[in-house]
Design a protein around this motif. Structure first.
Motif, PDB file in Angstrom:
ATOM      1  N   TRP A  97      -3.313  -1.305   7.335  1.00  0.00           N
ATOM      2  CA  TRP A  97      -4.438  -1.595   6.447  1.00  0.00           C
ATOM      3  C   TRP A  97      -5.140  -2.861   6.910  1.00  0.00           C
ATOM      4  O   TRP A  97      -4.542  -3.721   7.536  1.00  0.00           O
ATOM      5  CB  TRP A  97      -4.010  -1.708   4.981  1.00  0.00           C
ATOM      6  CG  TRP A  97      -2.990  -2.751   4.636  1.00  0.00           C
ATOM      7  CD1 TRP A  97      -1.644  -2.560   4.486  1.00  0.00           C
ATOM      8  CD2 TRP A  97      -3.208  -4.145   4.364  1.00  0.00           C
ATOM      9  NE1 TRP A  97      -1.020  -3.738   4.160  1.00  0.00           N
ATOM     10  CE2 TRP A  97      -1.951  -4.723   4.068  1.00  0.00           C
ATOM     11  CE3 TRP A  97      -4.348  -4.954   4.336  1.00  0.00           C
ATOM     12  CZ2 TRP A  97      -1.807  -6.073   3.751  1.00  0.00           C
ATOM     13  CZ3 TRP A  97      -4.212  -6.302   4.033  1.00  0.00           C
ATOM     14  CH2 TRP A  97      -2.940  -6.849   3.738  1.00  0.00           C
TER      15      TRP A  97
ATOM     16  N   ASP B 103      -4.486   3.240   7.275  1.00  0.00           N
ATOM     17  CA  ASP B 103      -4.486   4.089   6.084  1.00  0.00           C
ATOM     18  C   ASP B 103      -5.561   3.656   5.096  1.00  0.00           C
ATOM     19  O   ASP B 103      -6.153   4.472   4.386  1.00  0.00           O
ATOM     20  CB  ASP B 103      -3.103   3.993   5.425  1.00  0.00           C
ATOM     21  CG  ASP B 103      -2.867   5.033   4.362  1.00  0.00           C
ATOM     22  OD1 ASP B 103      -3.733   5.210   3.497  1.00  0.00           O
ATOM     23  OD2 ASP B 103      -1.801   5.670   4.367  1.00  0.00           O
ATOM     24  N   GLN B 104      -5.842   2.349   5.042  1.00  0.00           N
ATOM     25  CA  GLN B 104      -6.825   1.808   4.115  1.00  0.00           C
ATOM     26  C   GLN B 104      -7.673   0.751   4.805  1.00  0.00           C
ATOM     27  O   GLN B 104      -7.148  -0.120   5.497  1.00  0.00           O
ATOM     28  CB  GLN B 104      -6.150   1.198   2.887  1.00  0.00           C
ATOM     29  CG  GLN B 104      -7.132   0.646   1.863  1.00  0.00           C
ATOM     30  CD  GLN B 104      -6.436  -0.077   0.724  1.00  0.00           C
ATOM     31  OE1 GLN B 104      -5.553  -0.896   0.959  1.00  0.00           O
ATOM     32  NE2 GLN B 104      -6.828   0.222  -0.491  1.00  0.00           N
TER      33      GLN B 104
ATOM     34  N   LEU C 296       0.862  -1.174   0.000  1.00  0.00           N
ATOM     35  CA  LEU C 296       0.000   0.000   0.000  1.00  0.00           C
ATOM     36  C   LEU C 296       0.903   1.231   0.000  1.00  0.00           C
ATOM     37  O   LEU C 296       1.647   1.475   0.952  1.00  0.00           O
ATOM     38  CB  LEU C 296      -0.892  -0.006   1.240  1.00  0.00           C
ATOM     39  CG  LEU C 296      -1.772   1.224   1.452  1.00  0.00           C
ATOM     40  CD1 LEU C 296      -2.730   1.418   0.280  1.00  0.00           C
ATOM     41  CD2 LEU C 296      -2.536   1.118   2.758  1.00  0.00           C
TER      42      LEU C 296
ATOM     43  N   LEU D 221      -7.726   5.942   2.039  1.00  0.00           N
ATOM     44  CA  LEU D 221      -8.462   5.197   1.028  1.00  0.00           C
ATOM     45  C   LEU D 221      -9.656   4.525   1.684  1.00  0.00           C
ATOM     46  O   LEU D 221      -9.505   3.800   2.669  1.00  0.00           O
ATOM     47  CB  LEU D 221      -7.557   4.144   0.371  1.00  0.00           C
ATOM     48  CG  LEU D 221      -6.323   4.682  -0.364  1.00  0.00           C
ATOM     49  CD1 LEU D 221      -5.425   3.534  -0.795  1.00  0.00           C
ATOM     50  CD2 LEU D 221      -6.732   5.502  -1.574  1.00  0.00           C
TER      51      LEU D 221
END
Length: 411
Positions: free
Chosen positions: A169, A190-191, A72, A213
């Motif tokens: 993530w 983050d995701q 990522l 994201l």
């Protein structure tokens, strides 16, 4: 060592050599920012995350090699490097790396694939409720299983990953229907990928999480208060079945620029988008404006353009204008526009036009296009400013070969 934290080697301008450990999973934002002497680096196959600007302004970093799957990351992770920088990546993953980095990569060798599925012994799991209640691992990336000891994973319990410092993530299985209160509060995720979370995301589930994201699935019908407060994503598409945006759900999302609201939306509650100071574009696909709290968009000073349905009329536009005005914006700050039809052709930039400054009428329009989209404005005769096009003069398209004409959704 599995993680290198944010800014760990920031501005270490004399750092010329870097050997990363085989267990490394995450390199956080600005970790090696402006390490000007660094010339090459090899990432182990275990790496799953590189943060924003982690290797930006490393002016001599000409050789970068990856051994495993594309982590990522984004092109910003390596911003402002040498022009001749070469990324070497596994053959099977070349396309993925090129999409992330925005440039060609050199395929070298085979990819080392690792399994990121959470180990059952590191999960705390309640078989009665089917909820994950905690996690004891140190992984940066996590694929949550769809079952533990044969029992389907139905949800993530309240505070299950509360303030976890390692996670960057997470992927949820299709079986998950609920993400509990404060489940990921204060983490560094983050995701988050929600394949089919079908029901609820509770209060503060991702509050204070720097999510960049997000892809909310269509099945989500309930969001809790402050569910995504202070996230970092730039675009937000809300699921079609969502009827209420609750109190402070997206407050202080300072990177948020564009919001696509669902047609079903009926209510936007207090401070839902408070101080989202980069929002500049909202899209409402419905015909009826929702009920908007008086401070729902307070301190959203950049919000200028609001689109509504293409087939809306002027009275509908006026109703939306009134509803949004009541939501904390200034009358002179924003405009409500009827959106262009989704199949509208492009403007003909080669068309030869003549325009009457006094009447605001197009008096001549020469085009080879069969489908004509009229402009909204035209340069004045002096070429110093643009004037609104108010209409078409006599005989403008007489004997022309056009087959369709799109009236602009202007005034």
């Amino acid at each position: 060592m599995t993680h290198i934290g944010a800014g760990a080697f920031n501005y270490c301008e004399g750092l010329g050599q870097l050997v990363l450990p085989a267990a490394l999973q995450a390199v956080d934002s600005y970790a090696f920012f402006s390490c000007a002497a660094l010339e090459e680096i090899t990432f182990p196959a275990s790496l799953t995350y590189i943060g924003r600007n982690a290797f930006s302004f490393c002016g001599n970093l000409a050789a970068v090699r990856f051994m495993g799957e594309a982590p990522l990351m984004s092109a910003e992770s390596f911003e402002s490097g040498p022009d001749d920088r070469q990324f070497s990546v596994p053959e099977e993953e070349a396309a993925s790396y090129e999409a992330l980095l925005g440039q060609p990569c050199q395929p070298v060798g085979k990819c080392v694939y690792l399994d990121h599925t959470a180990q059952a012994e590191l999960l705390r799991f309640d078989p009665q409720s089917g909820e994950i209640t905690g996690y004891l691992g140190l992984e940066a990336g996590l694929l949550l299983p769809d079952a533990v000891d044969g029992v389907p994973v139905r949800g993530i319990a309240a505070r299950a990953f509360f303030a976890n410092p390692w996670l960057r993530w997470v992927w949820f299985p299709d079986t998950v229907t609920v993400i509990g209160k404060e489940a990921f509060f204060g983490t560094k995720v983050d995701q988050a990928v929600f394949p089919r979370v079908r029901e609820r995301i509770e209060d503060e589930a991702f509050s204070g999480v720097p999510l960049e994201l997000i892809d909310l699935p269509e099945g989500v019908s309930f969001l809790g208060e402050r569910a995504f407060a202070s996230a970092l994503f730039r675009e937000l598409r809300l699921p079609s079945g969502l009827q209420v945006i609750p109190k402070e759900a997206f407050q202080r999302c300072w990177s948020l620029e564009t919001v696509y609201l669902p047609e079903a939306i009926q209510r936007i509650d207090e401070k839902a988008f408070l101080d989202c100071d980069r929002i500049n574009y909202l899209v409402f696909p419905g015909i009826e404006p929702p009920q908007i709290a008086e401070d729902a968009f307070a301190e959203c000073d950049a919000l200028k353009d609001i689109d509504i349905a293409p087939d809306a009329n002027k009275s509908t536009a006026a109703a939306f204008h009134a509803a949004i005005l009541a939501g904390g914006l200034h009358d002179s700050q924003f405009s409500v526009w009827r959106a262009n039809p989704p199949d509208q052709p492009p403007f003909d930039q080669q068309a030869k036009t003549t325009f009457d400054d006094t009447t605001g009428l197009i008096t001549g329009f020469e085009t080879k296009a069969k489908d004509v989209v009229m402009f909204w404005s035209h340069w004045n005769a002096a070429g110093t400013a643009t004037l609104d096009i108010r209409g078409l003069g006599a005989s403008v398209f007489e004997n022309s070969g056009i087959r369709s004409f799109y009236v602009p959704h202007s005034e």
